[in-house]
Design a protein around this motif. Structure first.
Motif, PDB file in Angstrom:
ATOM      1  N   LEU A   1       8.618  68.770  37.554  1.00  0.00           N
ATOM      2  CA  LEU A   1       7.809  68.170  38.006  1.00  0.00           C
ATOM      3  C   LEU A   1       6.988  68.312  39.034  1.00  0.00           C
ATOM      4  O   LEU A   1       5.958  68.473  39.619  1.00  0.00           O
ATOM      5  CB  LEU A   1       9.681  67.369  38.865  1.00  0.00           C
ATOM      6  N   LEU A   2       6.718  69.674  39.103  1.00  0.00           N
ATOM      7  CA  LEU A   2       5.378  70.026  39.817  1.00  0.00           C
ATOM      8  C   LEU A   2       3.839  70.312  39.264  1.00  0.00           C
ATOM      9  O   LEU A   2       2.673  69.674  39.639  1.00  0.00           O
ATOM     10  CB  LEU A   2       5.778  71.252  39.697  1.00  0.00           C
ATOM     11  N   ASP A   3       3.712  69.648  38.068  1.00  0.00           N
ATOM     12  CA  ASP A   3       3.129  68.798  37.019  1.00  0.00           C
ATOM     13  C   ASP A   3       2.961  67.690  37.001  1.00  0.00           C
ATOM     14  O   ASP A   3       2.648  66.521  36.336  1.00  0.00           O
ATOM     15  CB  ASP A   3       2.578  70.020  36.244  1.00  0.00           C
ATOM     16  N   ALA A   4       4.487  66.317  37.745  1.00  0.00           N
ATOM     17  CA  ALA A   4       4.064  65.252  37.105  1.00  0.00           C
ATOM     18  C   ALA A   4       3.017  64.353  37.544  1.00  0.00           C
ATOM     19  O   ALA A   4       2.174  64.531  39.111  1.00  0.00           O
ATOM     20  CB  ALA A   4       5.309  64.915  38.379  1.00  0.00           C
ATOM     21  N   ARG A   5       2.364  63.038  37.015  1.00  0.00           N
ATOM     22  CA  ARG A   5       1.098  62.481  37.214  1.00  0.00           C
ATOM     23  C   ARG A   5       2.006  61.017  37.399  1.00  0.00           C
ATOM     24  O   ARG A   5       2.785  60.585  36.408  1.00  0.00           O
ATOM     25  CB  ARG A   5       0.483  63.240  36.086  1.00  0.00           C
ATOM     26  N   HIS A   6       1.336  60.416  37.998  1.00  0.00           N
ATOM     27  CA  HIS A   6       1.253  58.874  37.593  1.00  0.00           C
ATOM     28  C   HIS A   6       1.371  58.782  36.836  1.00  0.00           C
ATOM     29  O   HIS A   6      -0.509  58.110  35.964  1.00  0.00           O
ATOM     30  CB  HIS A   6       1.453  58.039  38.947  1.00  0.00           C
ATOM     31  N   ILE A   7       1.689  56.818  36.154  1.00  0.00           N
ATOM     32  CA  ILE A   7       1.176  57.011  35.248  1.00  0.00           C
ATOM     33  C   ILE A   7       1.291  55.501  35.394  1.00  0.00           C
ATOM     34  O   ILE A   7      -0.202  54.577  35.266  1.00  0.00           O
ATOM     35  CB  ILE A   7       1.615  57.185  33.901  1.00  0.00           C
ATOM     36  N   ALA A   8       1.713  54.557  36.084  1.00  0.00           N
ATOM     37  CA  ALA A   8       2.459  53.190  35.672  1.00  0.00           C
ATOM     38  C   ALA A   8       3.362  52.000  37.361  1.00  0.00           C
ATOM     39  O   ALA A   8       4.132  53.963  37.147  1.00  0.00           O
ATOM     40  CB  ALA A   8       2.436  52.037  34.930  1.00  0.00           C
ATOM     41  N   GLY A   9       2.849  51.555  37.634  1.00  0.00           N
ATOM     42  CA  GLY A   9       4.154  50.901  39.014  1.00  0.00           C
ATOM     43  C   GLY A   9       3.655  51.810  39.889  1.00  0.00           C
ATOM     44  O   GLY A   9       2.791  51.710  40.306  1.00  0.00           O
ATOM     45  N   ASP A  10       4.890  52.046  40.520  1.00  0.00           N
ATOM     46  CA  ASP A  10       5.054  51.636  42.051  1.00  0.00           C
ATOM     47  C   ASP A  10       4.283  53.344  42.791  1.00  0.00           C
ATOM     48  O   ASP A  10       4.786  54.194  42.119  1.00  0.00           O
ATOM     49  CB  ASP A  10       6.370  51.664  42.850  1.00  0.00           C
ATOM     50  N   LEU A  11       2.717  53.167  42.502  1.00  0.00           N
ATOM     51  CA  LEU A  11       2.338  54.798  43.208  1.00  0.00           C
ATOM     52  C   LEU A  11       2.271  55.367  44.270  1.00  0.00           C
ATOM     53  O   LEU A  11       3.246  56.259  44.126  1.00  0.00           O
ATOM     54  CB  LEU A  11       0.688  54.164  43.463  1.00  0.00           C
ATOM     55  N   GLY A  12       2.833  54.493  46.132  1.00  0.00           N
ATOM     56  CA  GLY A  12       3.837  55.433  46.345  1.00  0.00           C
ATOM     57  C   GLY A  12       5.023  55.833  46.410  1.00  0.00           C
ATOM     58  O   GLY A  12       5.404  56.878  46.690  1.00  0.00           O
ATOM     59  N   LEU A  13       6.292  54.848  45.283  1.00  0.00           N
ATOM     60  CA  LEU A  13       7.077  56.261  44.876  1.00  0.00           C
ATOM     61  C   LEU A  13       7.154  57.356  43.924  1.00  0.00           C
ATOM     62  O   LEU A  13       7.383  58.424  45.056  1.00  0.00           O
ATOM     63  CB  LEU A  13       8.269  55.289  44.185  1.00  0.00           C
ATOM     64  N   THR A  14       5.708  57.196  43.587  1.00  0.00           N
ATOM     65  CA  THR A  14       5.102  58.561  42.823  1.00  0.00           C
ATOM     66  C   THR A  14       4.963  59.628  43.366  1.00  0.00           C
ATOM     67  O   THR A  14       5.504  61.122  43.998  1.00  0.00           O
ATOM     68  CB  THR A  14       4.490  58.399  41.557  1.00  0.00           C
ATOM     69  N   ALA A  15       3.899  59.575  44.710  1.00  0.00           N
ATOM     70  CA  ALA A  15       3.646  60.279  45.204  1.00  0.00           C
ATOM     71  C   ALA A  15       4.457  60.740  46.456  1.00  0.00           C
ATOM     72  O   ALA A  15       4.523  62.498  46.836  1.00  0.00           O
ATOM     73  CB  ALA A  15       2.469  59.273  46.600  1.00  0.00           C
ATOM     74  N   GLY A  16       5.911  59.905  46.535  1.00  0.00           N
ATOM     75  CA  GLY A  16       6.663  60.685  48.213  1.00  0.00           C
ATOM     76  C   GLY A  16       7.624  61.775  47.173  1.00  0.00           C
ATOM     77  O   GLY A  16       8.155  62.385  47.390  1.00  0.00           O
ATOM     78  N   LEU A  17       7.317  61.209  45.916  1.00  0.00           N
ATOM     79  CA  LEU A  17       8.643  62.554  45.153  1.00  0.00           C
ATOM     80  C   LEU A  17       7.879  63.622  44.551  1.00  0.00           C
ATOM     81  O   LEU A  17       8.295  64.378  44.533  1.00  0.00           O
ATOM     82  CB  LEU A  17       8.499  61.601  43.534  1.00  0.00           C
ATOM     83  N   ARG A  18       6.291  63.647  44.521  1.00  0.00           N
ATOM     84  CA  ARG A  18       5.562  64.830  44.128  1.00  0.00           C
ATOM     85  C   ARG A  18       5.932  65.774  45.454  1.00  0.00           C
ATOM     86  O   ARG A  18       5.491  67.170  45.684  1.00  0.00           O
ATOM     87  CB  ARG A  18       4.351  63.789  43.648  1.00  0.00           C
ATOM     88  N   THR A  19       5.211  64.132  46.567  1.00  0.00           N
ATOM     89  CA  THR A  19       4.981  66.042  48.403  1.00  0.00           C
ATOM     90  C   THR A  19       7.082  66.121  48.206  1.00  0.00           C
ATOM     91  O   THR A  19       6.454  67.494  48.356  1.00  0.00           O
ATOM     92  CB  THR A  19       5.624  64.559  49.011  1.00  0.00           C
TER      93      THR A  19
END
Length: 819
Positions: free
Chosen positions: A137-155
């Motif tokens: 998960l430290l290398d998680a990268r957004h591909i599609a969908g809700d960008l805010g959801l991805t950014a929140g998880l990365r943070t």
């Protein structure tokens, strides 16, 4: 970047369009390395985005995320896809249907998929329970969908990682150490796992995780290039094999080298080793820094309380001129001036090795940047510090690697560059050439009390294989290099000659002891002439043992050690003026006479087995000897009425019973007065290949059948060989059989170099028997998969063979082994 046409085709044509675009991308010869990996990741992103968009109409609070290697954009041709479908938990049924619409097309194309469907809370909980998930998960990268959801998880994941670093980093270090124990060190393996071995891609990823913790960071110089090189090799391996594999097998290395445009497999391995060495060294430095930081955090509150809140001052303990210990590392003193002190690198290295402490990365880099070259010849202090470093034992290795990582070794010893990271394609050797040289010095440091000049022993250990970077016989090339290096580092003319002799003849004792008849005066005299003096012989004996011990477990044993010690004792007598006399046939022992008479009386073979252990001569040695000494093998005495076919029959029966022959002597024994005829006496030393020894009665029964022709040994050995499945591997070079010139005045010496296999001695014995030559003795040496056997043969009247006849016999043996 992928071209617009390729992206459109992937989006418009579904799975088949993606597959065609992917294949075309992988076949583009002009694009490889990072550009191709990035293009493949972007192409895959576009295709998955299309699948996600088509399946998520009207669905909110969900995103598709790449993790692990795919998240880093490091897609090799056969890499699996690590995907996370992240959702807010509002519509689990719709998310499950979306997962099917994304996962199944991936499976339909035959791509490996590592997938999960989780909410942010579930993802964080799983990461907290499973370190590998958290690393991905430290290398998680957004591909599609809700960008805010991805950014929140990365943070959140990064915050969790940094908060938990004091607990998770030791766990990660332990994981790396366990993997290294299982997989070995990438920089030394002939068939390395590019991902799992120490110094491989897993360790490079672990260093990224440490950097993300903000607790410590790896040395960056060369690390990105090393990672890129390992990834490039893995790409070529996937393309060459068509499989998702990380193991660089021997039979595929030439093809991988060609895929990368390299000269040969050795060039490929050397580049892999160099990259692995960078990653390994960066790992060592990083984990040391992690430990230092964690220890500092643990003691700081107590120190602050004791010192009234002031910042503690690190203690600095002097070790040598310009060198101090600080916080568990060796650093330069504040007054040190590397630009004015060319001996400082060797002094610091010797002090670190003597104290069993690591050299600080900052100190090594400062010296590499500022130190001036040593004058030629070196000053006495520099030579003494080199000898001190080499004599420090096991700590020498880590210190030497630190100097080498910053280029200081090749500046001190320019000839080192040719052996650095050089592979050894020999199953006996477990190290690269350069590491083997350091290992030999480490082993030699344990033997310095046995010699009068330990400095010469240690330097000879460092240089004995230095010629392996040049064409031809490495001992001959090494002698020339050793003369130059020894003079440059300041040894006088006499010492230079001794060092050159040690390098030139570093294989002489073990080769002679295991392949020549030590009862033959010509053998002993030839060694004495090559060595020249008692002092050199003493040094060569210790160097021989250190070299063998540093090679690998197959290169040294009590048996080899006893043979070498016997040779040294005989050579020492010659050098002392006690010339060996021409040997007379040793009188048979009472047991030999008993066996001979019984063989004559029964008309068949009789035998006796007796365990042999390492000889102990002195009272002190007896006191120090273990209660159960290591067996040197089993003495096998066989008496057989003189008849043709004895050698191949005995060798074949032993091969059938999986017994390895170490030494063998054959001679005709005259019977006591009044008894006509003679008996052949075989005095052999054997060892069980595995398991226990067979009973003497079984050996005798099979030998009787072999001699009367009712047991077809060749057929039995062929059946056993056929029962085992053939494994693809390295094709062994053809056998080579030669006549050793002037090796003995009493017999002709035929030397056989071949791939070791069950029944090898049986096949050789059949040829010698057909040639009507007698085998006086034979000396067997097996190193890994290689057999080097010497046969002392005579004519029927006991004389050496004429030159042409000897050559003819050698050709016949060679042809039989190549058939």
């Amino acid at each position: 970047m992928t071209s617009t046409n390729t992206r459109v085709e992937a989006e418009d044509s579904g799975p088949s369009g993606y597959a065609a675009a992917r294949l075309r991308l992988l076949q583009e010869g002009a694009r490889s390395g990072p550009p191709r990996r990035t293009a493949l990741a972007e192409l895959t992103d576009d295709w998955l985005t299309g699948l996600f968009t088509a399946g998520s109409q009207g669905l909110r609070g969900v995103s598709l995320i790449a993790v692990g290697g795919y998240g880093r954009g490091e897609l090799s041709p056969r890499s699996d896809l690590d995907l996370l479908l992240l959702h807010d938990g509002s519509d689990p049924g719709a998310v499950a249907a979306l997962a099917d619409r994304v996962w199944y097309p991936v499976w339909d194309l035959g791509l490996d998929l590592d997938h999960s469907v989780r909410t942010p809370a579930e993802a964080r909980k799983t990461a907290a329970d499973d370190l590998k998930v958290q690393l991905g998960l430290l290398d998680a990268r957004h591909i599609a969908g809700d960008l805010g959801l991805t950014a929140g998880l990365r943070t959140a994941v990064l915050a969790d990682w940094r908060n938990q670093a004091p607990k998770r980093l030791p766990e990660l270090q332990e994981l790396c150490a366990e993997r290294a124990e299982r997989q070995g060190e990438l920089q030394y393996l002939l068939e390395p796992d590019l991902k799992e071995a120490r110094g491989g891609l897993r360790d490079a990823t672990a260093l990224r995780a440490v950097a993300a913790s903000w607790l410590a960071d790896a040395p960056r110089e060369g690390l990105a290039d090393a990672r890129r090189r390992l990834l490039d090799v893995r790409d070529a391996l996937h393309l060459a094999t068509g499989r998702a594999t990380d193991r660089l097998a021997l039979q595929e290395q030439d093809q991988v080298a060609a895929e990368l445009g390299l000269l040969d497999a050795d060039t490929l391995l050397r580049q892999v080793y160099e990259a692995a060495r960078v990653v390994s060294y960066a790992s060592d430095v990083t984990w040391r820094e992690v430990g230092r930081v964690l220890r500092s955090r643990a003691v700081r509150p107590r120190l602050r309380a004791m010192l009234g809140g002031g910042k503690p001052v690190a203690e600095r303990s002097p070790l040598a001129e310009g060198v101090v210990e600080q916080d568990g590392e060796v650093v330069l003193a504040r007054a040190a001036r590397p630009e004015r002190d060319p001996v400082l690198p060797l002094r610091a290295a010797a002090a670190a090795a003597q104290a069993d402490l690591p050299l600080s990365l900052h100190a090594v880099r400062r010296m590499a940047a500022a130190v001036r070259p040593l004058p030629t010849p070196w000053p006495a202090e520099a030579r003494e510090q080199l000898v001190t470093l080499l004599g420090s034992g096991r700590p020498t290795i880590e210190v030497w690697e630190a100097l080498e990582a910053e280029g200081l070794i090749t500046r001190l010893l320019p000839d080192w560059e040719r052996v650095r990271c050089r592979p050894q394609r020999n199953a006996v050797h477990i190290w690269t050439v350069d590491r083997h040289l350091i290992e030999t010095a480490v082993r030699a440091s344990e033997l310095t009390r046995r010699v009068g000049r330990p400095d010469l022993l240690l330097v000879a250990a460092l240089l004995h294989d230095i010629g392996k970077g040049w064409p031809g016989d490495h001992s001959v090339a090494g002698e020339i290099i050793a003369r130059d290096v020894a003079a440059r580092i300041g040894f006088d003319r006499v010492d230079v000659t001794v060092l050159a002799t040690l390098v030139r003849h570093h294989l002489l004792l073990v080769d002679t002891a295991t392949r020549r008849d030590l009862e033959d005066p010509a053998t002993v005299r030839s060694v004495a002439e090559a060595v020249g003096s008692q002092g050199t012989l003493e040094l060569l004996h210790a160097l021989t043992e250190a070299d063998a011990l540093a090679t690998g477990p197959a290169a040294w044993s009590s048996w080899r050690g006893s043979l070498v010690a016997d040779l040294v004792k005989r050579v020492s007598a010659v050098l002392s003026g006690d010339a060996p006399e021409e040997p007379e046939a040793a009188a048979p022992t009472a047991e030999m006479e008993r066996l001979a008479i019984e063989a004559y009386r029964t008309g068949g073979p009789v035998l006796a087995l007796r365990a042999q252990t390492e000889p102990v001569d002195t009272d002190a040695e007896r006191a120090a000897a273990p209660a159960d000494p290591e067996p040197l093998g089993v003495e096998l005495l066989i008496a057989v009425p003189d008849q043709p076919g004895v050698l191949p029959s005995v060798a074949g029966v032993l091969a059938m019973h999986r017994l390895t022959v170490r030494t063998a002597e054959l001679r005709a024994l005259d019977l006591p007065d009044g008894v006509d005829g003679s008996v052949l006496l075989l005095n052999w030393r054997v060892a069980a290949e595995y398991g226990s020894l067979p009973q003497a009665a079984r050996l005798r029964a099979d030998l009787v059948r072999a001699l009367d022709g009712s047991l077809d040994i060749s057929a039995r050995l062929a059946e056993r060989d056929a029962a085992y499945p053939r494994r693809r591997g390295v094709v062994a070079p053809p056998a080579r059989v030669t006549v050793a010139p002037a090796a003995s005045r009493l017999a002709t010496v035929i030397e056989v170099r071949a791939h070791d296999a069950p029944g090898l001695l049986h096949r050789i014995g059949r040829v010698l028997d057909r040639a009507r030559v007698r085998v006086r003795s034979m000396h067997v040496s097996t190193l890994g998969a290689n057999a080097v056997d010497a046969f002392y043969v005579t004519g029927t009247k006991g004389e050496p063979l004429p030159g042409e006849e000897a050559a003819s016999v050698a050709r016949a043996v060679e042809e039989a082994l190549r058939a």
